[in-house]
Write a protein that holds these residues in place. Structure first.
Motif, PDB file in Angstrom:
ATOM      1  N   THR A  56      44.912  72.611 -16.265  1.00 11.03           N
ATOM      2  CA  THR A  56      44.623  73.363 -15.045  1.00 11.03           C
ATOM      3  C   THR A  56      43.125  73.389 -14.749  1.00 11.03           C
ATOM      4  N   ASP A  57      42.295  73.418 -15.804  1.00 12.40           N
ATOM      5  CA  ASP A  57      40.845  73.389 -15.582  1.00 12.40           C
ATOM      6  C   ASP A  57      40.411  72.077 -14.922  1.00 12.40           C
ATOM      7  N   ASP A  61      47.911  69.066 -11.338  1.00 10.15           N
ATOM      8  CA  ASP A  61      49.049  69.922 -10.980  1.00 10.15           C
ATOM      9  C   ASP A  61      50.364  69.518 -11.660  1.00 10.15           C
ATOM     10  N   THR A  90      55.135  76.248 -18.714  1.00  6.04           N
ATOM     11  CA  THR A  90      54.886  75.707 -17.376  1.00  6.04           C
ATOM     12  C   THR A  90      54.671  76.824 -16.375  1.00  6.04           C
ATOM     13  N   SER A  93      51.272  78.371 -16.769  1.00  7.74           N
ATOM     14  CA  SER A  93      50.146  77.497 -16.432  1.00  7.74           C
ATOM     15  C   SER A  93      50.004  77.261 -14.934  1.00  7.74           C
ATOM     16  N   GLY A  94      51.085  77.450 -14.183  1.00 10.10           N
ATOM     17  CA  GLY A  94      51.052  77.140 -12.759  1.00 10.10           C
ATOM     18  C   GLY A  94      51.199  75.666 -12.454  1.00 10.10           C
ATOM     19  N   LEU A  95      51.618  74.884 -13.434  1.00 11.68           N
ATOM     20  CA  LEU A  95      51.773  73.443 -13.267  1.00 11.68           C
ATOM     21  C   LEU A  95      53.208  73.088 -12.909  1.00 11.68           C
TER      22      LEU A  95
END
Length: 506
Positions: A56-57, A61, A90, A93-95
């Motif tokens: 995420t950094d 995505d 997941t 993480s927002g992925l």
């Protein structure tokens, strides 16, 4: 010191807007304004995924991980513990997530002594049921937890190579059977889940049948009734040491642009509206740059040494690969860098190439490639199931009465979702003479607007185009495109001073 001031006058002719150049509908259009963002930014992460924060950094995505049938299908039913862990990670993480599905239980393998043995023909029904149950479980989990991240199930890995096919001669018809059963099961469990087929390794093949040319393998899959049983075809278009745009590298086969040949097969079989995903790609870092020159000799022995690149090249090529695909491949979807962190696991010998495709060092510090990808400009596509955009969203012209003329503009109807749709166009006018052709088409297609201002008197003329999607689920439909023409009496020249100074030494 002497100086000289020279005043230059640039004639900024407002008639630029009056000779059939459309007025801007707003600033800040992206570089590739004729196409909607279509890439997903992904990376493969070691099992279990412990560095998702670094993904995420980077501004990525998607990430890719693994789902083993044998870990889920127990003697007393399904045990979803490992899948729960992936879904929880997941969601946090927002992925979005690609799961490579593999690892049949021993009882379902065609031959029991090999992890990569394909699913036995008489166990295909169980394979289908596993995909159905998996897709259904993922959909129910997301509903219970209020999440909506995308999940894709990739069927197997590099089936055109024998070591991923139980060390037997490869068999595209057999693999296609696995894909068809997997697709049927997954869609029964959740019609919106993405099913990815292929994972093909670029190769010219061998005469003993232990490796098969990836393009020929995909052709054979179509011969075995692949059509209608996948959402995405995936390829592993590694760079093999060459520049991303070098199609001649590696005998025209072992190069990043091999993806184009895969897509061409899809086009030839009527599937040009479906995407290709690069579910593994990368460049091998020369280990001698980090104090391991002994790896070069080992790589020579296994045929990898010719692929090695410098740290700067690894970073530059990875970034350029995304840029090249964004600019030239509107059919490309998710691109998955191989890999983030295999070097940190301690599972692999120092000179194992997997460690040197990684963009983290063994101590978890970033390599140049990590920072380059983090700083790379990204154009994210929407992963909504349905979505539509129309570019440009409006058209406007300004012409002098002495210079009215006929102009033609192209308007694109873009698919910003995951599922295809068709569209129709209707028009209305308040004095603006224009026509549209064609009046229907498919998503990611276009139509032309012909506006004929000849003979008009001074004034403002307007019209409207309405684009309507066939799928009622497309929230942006109907989409209105306003048209405006200004016919003005005369042209004005405006002069702007530009100051330029030249300095010379004493």
């Amino acid at each position: 010191m002497t100086s000289r001031r020279c005043w230059l006058f640039l004639s900024v002719l407002l008639a630029v807007l009056m000779v059939a150049t459309p007025l801007s509908a707003g600033g800040g259009e992206p570089i590739y304004a004729s196409t909607s963002p279509h890439l997903g930014y992904g990376i493969m992460v070691a099992y279990p995924p412990g560095h998702l924060g670094l993904v995420t950094d980077m501004g990525f995505d998607w990430y890719k991980n693994f789902l083993l049938w044998k870990d889920i299908d127990k003697t007393k039913g399904y045990d979803w513990t490992s899948l729960d862990q992936r879904l929880q990670e997941t969601a946090a993480s927002g992925l979005n997530l690609i799961l490579r599905v593999e690892g049949p239980p021993v009882w379902a393998r065609a031959w029991e002594d090999h992890y990569w043995a394909p699913v036995a023909h008489d166990k295909m029904a169980a394979w289908r049921e596993f995909f159905r149950a998996t897709a259904e479980y993922i959909a129910a989990w997301q509903a219970d937890h209020g999440t909506s991240f995308r999940v894709a199930l990739e069927v197997w890995n590099e089936p055109n190579l024998s070591f991923q096919w139980g060390d037997r001669a490869v068999d595209p018809a057999w693999y296609t059977e696995m894909v068809r059963y997997a697709y049927e099961g997954a869609k029964a469990g959740d019609p919106n889940i993405i099913v990815v087929a292929g994972g093909l390794a670029p190769t010219g093949g061998t005469s003993d049948g232990m490796a098969m040319d990836d393009v020929q393998y995909l052709e054979a899959m179509y011969d075995a009734c692949l059509a209608g049983h996948f959402d995405v075809i995936s390829t592993h278009n590694y760079g093999f040491g060459g520049k991303p745009d070098d199609k001649s590298w590696g005998y025209g086969i072992l190069n990043f642009r091999r993806a184009e040949d895969i897509y061409q097969v899809m086009v030839n079989h009527g599937d040009g509206d479906k995407p290709v995903w690069a579910t593994e790609f990368g460049w091998l870092l020369d280990a001698s740059y980090e104090g391991h020159p002994e790896c070069i000799g080992y790589w020579e022995s296994i045929g990898f040494a010719w692929q090695r690149v410098s740290p700067d090249q690894q970073a530059d090529y990875l970034v350029y690969a995304f840029q090249y695909a964004d600019a030239n491949w509107p059919w490309m979807g998710v691109m998955v860098v191989s890999n983030l962190d295999f070097s940190t696991t301690g599972w692999y010998a120092t000179c194992d190439p997997l460690n040197w495709f990684s963009i983290l060092k063994p101590d978890e510090s970033p390599r140049l490639a990590y920072n380059a990808l983090k700083g790379m400009t990204k154009r994210y596509r929407s992963w909504e199931v349905w979505g539509m955009d129309v570019r440009p969203p409006s058209l406007a012209w300004m012409m002098p009465i002495t210079g009215t003329r006929r102009v033609t503009e192209t308007v694109s109807v873009l698919n910003t979702g995951n599922l295809p749709f068709t569209w129709t166009v209707t028009t209305s006018t308040q004095g603006l003479p224009f026509s549209v052709s064609p009046l229907s088409g498919t998503a990611d297609g276009s139509f032309q607007v012909v506006m004929d201002a000849q003979g008009l008197t001074t004034g403002t003329y307007t019209g409207r185009i309405t684009v309507t999607a066939s799928a009622v689920e497309v929230e942006e439909s109907p989409f209105g495109v306003p048209l405006t023409l200004y016919v003005v009496p005369r042209v004005y020249n405006v002069y702007l001073p530009v100051v330029a100074r030249w300095f010379s030494g004493p």
